[in-house]
Every structure is written in structure tokens, then in C-alpha cells.
Design a protein around this motif. Sequence first.
Motif, PDB file in Angstrom:
ATOM      1  N   UNK A   1      -5.815  -0.638  -8.792  1.00  0.00           N
ATOM      2  CA  UNK A   1      -4.685   0.265  -8.983  1.00  0.00           C
ATOM      3  C   UNK A   1      -3.592  -0.386  -9.815  1.00  0.00           C
ATOM      4  N   UNK A   2      -3.346  -1.662  -9.545  1.00  0.00           N
ATOM      5  CA  UNK A   2      -2.327  -2.374 -10.321  1.00  0.00           C
ATOM      6  C   UNK A   2      -2.730  -2.453 -11.796  1.00  0.00           C
TER       7      UNK A   2
ATOM      8  N   UNK B   1      -1.120   4.798 -20.288  1.00  0.00           N
ATOM      9  CA  UNK B   1      -0.032   5.114 -21.204  1.00  0.00           C
ATOM     10  C   UNK B   1       1.195   5.490 -20.378  1.00  0.00           C
ATOM     11  N   UNK B   2       2.357   5.021 -20.830  1.00  0.00           N
ATOM     12  CA  UNK B   2       3.583   5.258 -20.069  1.00  0.00           C
ATOM     13  C   UNK B   2       3.802   6.734 -19.781  1.00  0.00           C
ATOM     14  N   UNK B   3       3.404   7.573 -20.730  1.00  0.00           N
ATOM     15  CA  UNK B   3       3.711   8.989 -20.577  1.00  0.00           C
ATOM     16  C   UNK B   3       2.953   9.594 -19.397  1.00  0.00           C
ATOM     17  N   UNK B   4       1.769   9.055 -19.109  1.00  0.00           N
ATOM     18  CA  UNK B   4       0.988   9.551 -17.981  1.00  0.00           C
ATOM     19  C   UNK B   4       1.706   9.229 -16.665  1.00  0.00           C
ATOM     20  N   UNK B   5       2.195   7.988 -16.576  1.00  0.00           N
ATOM     21  CA  UNK B   5       2.981   7.584 -15.411  1.00  0.00           C
ATOM     22  C   UNK B   5       4.239   8.447 -15.304  1.00  0.00           C
TER      23      UNK B   5
ATOM     24  N   UNK C   1       0.831  -1.202   0.000  1.00  0.00           N
ATOM     25  CA  UNK C   1       0.000   0.000   0.000  1.00  0.00           C
ATOM     26  C   UNK C   1       0.868   1.255   0.000  1.00  0.00           C
ATOM     27  N   UNK C   2       1.943   1.223   0.779  1.00  0.00           N
ATOM     28  CA  UNK C   2       2.842   2.380   0.828  1.00  0.00           C
ATOM     29  C   UNK C   2       3.366   2.702  -0.554  1.00  0.00           C
ATOM     30  N   UNK C   3       3.829   1.660  -1.236  1.00  0.00           N
ATOM     31  CA  UNK C   3       4.384   1.867  -2.572  1.00  0.00           C
ATOM     32  C   UNK C   3       3.342   2.470  -3.510  1.00  0.00           C
ATOM     33  N   UNK C   4       2.174   1.847  -3.544  1.00  0.00           N
ATOM     34  CA  UNK C   4       1.148   2.298  -4.488  1.00  0.00           C
ATOM     35  C   UNK C   4       0.628   3.693  -4.143  1.00  0.00           C
TER      36      UNK C   4
ATOM     37  N   UNK D   1      -0.802   6.743  -6.537  1.00  0.00           N
ATOM     38  CA  UNK D   1      -1.929   7.620  -6.236  1.00  0.00           C
ATOM     39  C   UNK D   1      -1.498   9.082  -6.068  1.00  0.00           C
ATOM     40  N   UNK D   2      -0.516   9.312  -5.188  1.00  0.00           N
ATOM     41  CA  UNK D   2      -0.067  10.688  -4.945  1.00  0.00           C
ATOM     42  C   UNK D   2       0.382  11.385  -6.230  1.00  0.00           C
TER      43      UNK D   2
END
Lengths: 285, 256
Positions: free
Chosen positions: B98-99, B106-110, A18-21, A26-27
Motif C-alpha cells: 500500500x505504501x 499519480x498525484x491526481x488519483x490520490x 493501519x488506521x491511517x492507510x 484504501x477507503x
Amino acid sequence: MHSVMQQPFKTAVLILVWGWLLFLVLAPNLLVVGASVMTRDPVSFLSLPLNLDAYRQLFDPLYLEVFLHSLYMAAMTTLVCLLIGYPFAWALSKVGKQRQLILIFLLIVPFWTNSLVRTYALKLILATNGLLNSALMSIGLIDEPLQLLYTEGAVIIGLVYLLLPFMILPLYSVFEDLKQELLLASHDLGAGRLSTFIHVIVPLTLPGVLAGVMLVLLPAMGLFFVPDILGGSRNLLVGNVIKNQFLDARNWPFGAAASIVLTVTMAFLMFAHRLSKRRIGEEGA
Amino acid sequence: MTRWLPRTYLTLVYILLYVPIVVLVVFSFNESRTGYAWGGLSLRWYEALFNNRAMVNAMWNSLWLALSAATISTVIGALTALALHRYRFRGKKLLNGMLFVVMMSPEIVLAISLLALFLLVGLQLGYVSLLLAHVTFCLPFVVITVMARLSGFDESLPEAARDLGASDFTMTRTVLIPVIMPALLAGWLLGFTLSLDDVVVSTFVGGPSYEILPLRIYSMVRVGLKPEVNALGTLLLVFSLVMLMLSQWILIRSKR
């Protein structure tokens, strides 16, 4: 369910994940949403007041044109991938099991190979004095070299080349699941080939189509290095705009807003995919 | 249906997929500088590659980054998969979601979201920022690979271990880890390759203090043709081919 002794392990794992995600997924995404409604600042990148200027700027004719052109190229890429990939996946699902494994292996080898290098390899082929032009001239089909590189077509070819496996794999998986009995039933009920295709095969493979579209359309708007290598300055993707705004122009709110457009498109496609899967789940039951 | 039509079609598409790769490999042994015409067999571009100190340095940096990113994402990813598989907890669906989103985005968003985070917390762009970013995009792939292995797994084994008095930690170490080992190796190799190949995310979160191979290639291929890139591409191709065969071999062998 679990004794107290077992809890520390579980707790540690959950905190780590959770910390990682939360910290790295999220942040950061919330930050981008925040950045998109702030004001551009040359020193600290962002400043108050909050406003929607960045979103308004997306509709600036200059950028709107780039976006629409990018969307057009992404749509063409997706269409070409679908047209090549659909029959391909179908044919693949008909091959014997042992051979199928080898063919799938051959399909993912390029995927494991550096994509920049593969894009560069296309340049060797498409350049003015490249292999394709030389070949066409030597067989007398053309008299002088065609301008293939730095065109819209070159960008689409590059994107198709990089993204085709992402269309084929989900399609292949739905064709694998396609029950032969359904096709036979359709035939027994008097449906012709075309009718079976339209009323049985297409609806049943739709989730695969949508998954493929999702996996191709979005990257086709983001892979900024493809136009950089093959397309010249006139065939930009949304990805190029985001990159320029973030890294060169330092206009974060605008770059963030452009990225949110991509995210919203993704959400929409995911929703459509879910819906199509659910419909089949109900009908198949 | 006639048989030759689908076969011809498959063959044709495979030829199109492989022509650029074959051209690249062949041209990497080309003596000629212009890059388009054949000038005789030569290893000069491989020589040029290894004499280029910045290039060799970037190669080592990339290898080290891929090695560490793959290892960390495999550890975290495997633990995540185990937690998702074994435990009931609040927010499980959210975690899964989330995963999934990380994998589909898209990679660019990350890339830009991580850049924004790193600049906000004042992290200098370099090895650490690259590592955090690479682990993040490799993570979902490891989770999926391990989950797939766990889903086809006999539940009575961990039960038996627990009945015999093993703690969760001991049971995980002695029962689950050996079972998911092939998936761990496959996930590790996938993460390694993803990291080695990444251009988009690294362009944003990389810094001049830690130059990596894809960014070096990127700056080379943007302008004109560079024959060294053919040689480098060929080496990378052989390398990923070995990695891929290794991971397939591990997965296939484990199924027997």
C-alpha cells in the motif's frame, strides 16, 4: 517471541498505521471505484442506479481524442526523457565517486524547487517576445518570432523539464549496479560494442528503464498545471479532464472513471517492471 | 571511450536544466514591468511581494501546513518503518504494497480519492483536509528513508538492550531513535519540501478558508506574466536549497 509487556507498543503502532492507510488510502480509492459506476447527480454529486455510462463516455469521440492526444504527449515526454536520460545516466555512472555526489545533488536541486515556479520560468523563455525568440532573432536565424508557447511542443518541453530527474535516477542506479566483468566477458567472447550493448547492457538496464517510464509516463498524464501555463486549451492532459470533471463540471462518475484508467495503466506498468526484475534475478543467479 | 564526450554531454544537460532557474533569478531583480526586457537592477518585486498581505498570509499558511504535515508524517512514518523492520505481523506485505502504491500513484488519483472521502464524511475543506492529504503523500517517503537507515543497522544493539531488561518502548526510545535520527531529519525535510511544493493534491482538497502559497502562485501564473512570481520563485529556490543542503549534510555527516 515477545513478552506481554512489549505487546501494547506494537499494537498501538500497528493500529495507528493501519488506521491511517485504511481510512485515507484504501477507503478513498474504493470510493472512487464506487463513484465511477454511479450516476451523475447535480445536487449530491452521485446517485443510483449503478451503470457503466461513465466508462462508455470515455469512448465518446470528443474525449477519446483528448485522451489519445494526452497519451501521445506523455509518450513523447517519456521518449525524450529516455533519450536524454539513458546516455546521461551512463555517463554519470562513469564519473569519479566524489564528483558523482555533487552531480546528483545538482540533479535533485530542481526537484526540490517549486514545480509551478519552474514551469513559469519556461514561459519567460518560450514566450513570443521571450528570451529564446529574442536570442534567435538577434543572431539572425529567424526574422520574426516563432510561436513556441501554447503549442504541443511547449507542453512536452515543460513535462520533460519537470520529470527528467525521475527518469535519470532509476537509470543511474541500474548503471551503478552493472558489473564491469559482464561487459568484459561479453568482449572476451568476441562480441562487438553494438552486440554487447544490445545483448548485455540493454537487458540488464531494462528494470531501470521501466521504473523510469513508470515515474515519467503517469505524471505526464496528470500534471494539469503544465498545459494550463504552457499549452493553452488545445493541449490538455488526462489530468485536466479529471480536474474539470471533478471541480467544474461536477461530473464525478466520469472523473472517477478517467482516474481509474490512470490507475490501471499504473498497475500494468508496475507488473511489467516486476516481471523484468524477476527475469534478471533468475538469469543473474 | 573518449573522455570528453560524456563530460560535454553531462555539462550540456545541466546547462539546460539550470537555464530557466537562472533566468528566473536574474529577472526577479529586473526593474521592467513587461518581464522580457532588461530594465535595470531593482528590488521592487520583492517589495511588492511583501506588501501584498494576501501573499504574506498564504506564505505563513503554507509554512505552518508544511511544518505540521512533515512532523506528523515523520512520527507515523518512523513508527511504521520500525514496525516493518522489527515485527512479524499479518498483512505486512500488504502494508508495504500500500505504501508503494501511494508513492507511485499519480498525484491526481490520490487527490480525487481524498476529495471524495472528505466530502462524504462532511469534512470542511481547509487546513485539516490539507493536513490529512499532505501527511498521506509524505508518509511513504519517510518510511523509505527510515527503512534504508534501519537496514544497515547492527541487530545486536536492540538485543542487548532487551537482555538488560528494557521494554520495547524503552529500547526504541534509547537505542533505535538515536540511530535513526539522521533519517528522521532527512525524512522530515523531504516531507516539508513535498508539502510546500504540492499543487495537484492541494488544488482538490484545499478550500478558500485556508489559502496556501502554491495555489496562490497557480492563480497568478495562469494568466500572463507576473514579475512578482520571479521574486517569489527566487525566495522559494533559496529556501529549498538551504533545506536540501541541510538534509544532505545531516545524512553525510551521520555516515562518518
